[in-house]
Design an enzyme around this catalytic site. Structure first.
Site, mmCIF file in Angstrom:
data_model
loop_
_atom_site.group_PDB
_atom_site.id
_atom_site.type_symbol
_atom_site.label_atom_id
_atom_site.label_comp_id
_atom_site.label_asym_id
_atom_site.label_seq_id
_atom_site.Cartn_x
_atom_site.Cartn_y
_atom_site.Cartn_z
ATOM 1 N NE ARG A 154 -9.006 -5.347 -20.255
ATOM 2 C CZ ARG A 154 -9.213 -4.207 -20.909
ATOM 3 N NH1 ARG A 154 -8.377 -3.220 -20.772
ATOM 4 N NH2 ARG A 154 -10.254 -4.078 -21.697
ATOM 5 C CG ASP B 72 -10.622 -0.051 -22.310
ATOM 6 O OD1 ASP B 72 -11.815 -0.136 -22.657
ATOM 7 O OD2 ASP B 72 -9.866 -1.027 -22.192
ATOM 8 N N PRO C 20 0.822 -1.216 0.000
ATOM 9 C CG PRO C 20 -0.099 -1.101 2.135
ATOM 10 C CD PRO C 20 0.669 -2.008 1.224
ATOM 11 C CD GLU D 69 1.463 -4.989 11.416
ATOM 12 O OE1 GLU D 69 1.690 -3.827 11.039
ATOM 13 O OE2 GLU D 69 0.323 -5.391 11.738
#
Ligand code: SAM
Length: 263
Positions: free
Chosen positions: A155, A170, A90, A117
């Site tokens: 893709r 897209d 993250p 963690e």
């Protein structure tokens, strides 16, 4: 394109490789996915992959040795080491379509999935070439994030999408890329799409799409893309190289709604 995924939950990936685009790309040999069980790179009886954090505190941290060994084994088998080693985290840079396009040009990518963690910081500092986050929220493991990376990169691998599916149309696609800022985040949101029936419970498809007038359809789609992007993701449109027609159209919206139009 070869993906090598390092995880303590190798079974997780059977769900994503067993259907849809990834299943087809694997069957056609367009991509290869190899899952490496991190516990296979431990050297103790208990196959330990984690330990308590130095300095105290809650949770466990992935030890560096098994991860280094796993990456070294993958590199040795490949006979080279000039490909990305991505730690899913993250704290990494945000995965964007531009980043996906860059990754789709690689031949091989290693994805390291953390848990608990997180992962001993020496992996990020001395082994990984990149840290990638799929969004500003915290998952309990990197497996879902690795699946997201593999799905959106696959893709874009040449030949994976059929004619009926187009990545160029897209949202975020770099057909909008600007030579002056090739690595900037560009792109508009996609326009709305409709299919049959033309009248569903009295809700009608926009007339222009039924007109067969290609230029008018193109103009309508461009304007809907601009409008949607302006309302939902104004920061994207601020950085977008607008044409004179785009600007005039957006100024018209501004006059009608009182919203500020981008320059
Ligand atoms: N303590 C870490 C922190 O606050 O940055 C969070 C660890 S998280 C519970 C465990 C693992 O999930 C991470 O090591 C990473 O591999 C994965 N992960 C969690 N959120 C992610 C995200 N947004 N993007 C990519 N990977 C993520």
């Amino acid at each position: 394109m070869k993906f090598d995924v390092i995880s303590i939950f190798p079974d997780f990936f059977s769900s994503i490789t067993g259907s849809g685009l990834l299943k087809r790309a694997l069957a056609e040999g367009k991509v290869e996915i190899r899952i490496h069980d991190l516990r296979g790179f431990t050297d103790d009886r208990h196959r330990t992959v984690d330990d308590r954090p130095f300095g105290g505190g809650p949770g466990m941290v992935f030890k560096p040795e098994p991860i280094f060994r796993a990456v070294e084994a993958i590199r040795a088998a490949a006979g080279e080491d000039a490909f990305p080693v991505i730690l899913l985290s993250p704290q990494g840079s945000l995965l964007t379509q531009r980043r996906v396009e860059e990754l789709a040009r690689q031949r091989q990518i290693i994805l390291i999935c953390g848990r608990y963690e997180g992962v001993d910081e020496r992996v990020a500092e001395y082994l990984a070439t990149d840290e990638l986050s799929i969004g500003d929220y915290v998952l309990s493991g990197g497996e879902l994030a690795a699946a997201v990376v593999m799905e959106c990169v696959t893709r874009l691998v040449p030949g994976v999408l059929g004619n009926a599916e187009s990545a160029e149309q897209d949202s975020f696609a770099s057909r909008w890329a600007n030579a002056e800022e090739p690595h900037g985040e560009r792109g508009l949101l996609d326009c709305p799409h409709y299919t049959r029936p033309a009248d569903f419970r009295g809700i009608k498809v926009p007339e222009v799409l039924l007109s067969g007038h290609h230029e008018a359809v193109h103009r309508w789609r461009r304007q809907r893309s601009l409008e949607k992007t302006l309302h939902r993701r104004p920061e994207l449109i601020e950085r977008f190289p607008l044409s004179r027609h785009d600007r005039e159209w957006l100024e018209g919206i501004q006059r009608a709604t009182g919203r500020a139009a981008p320059r």
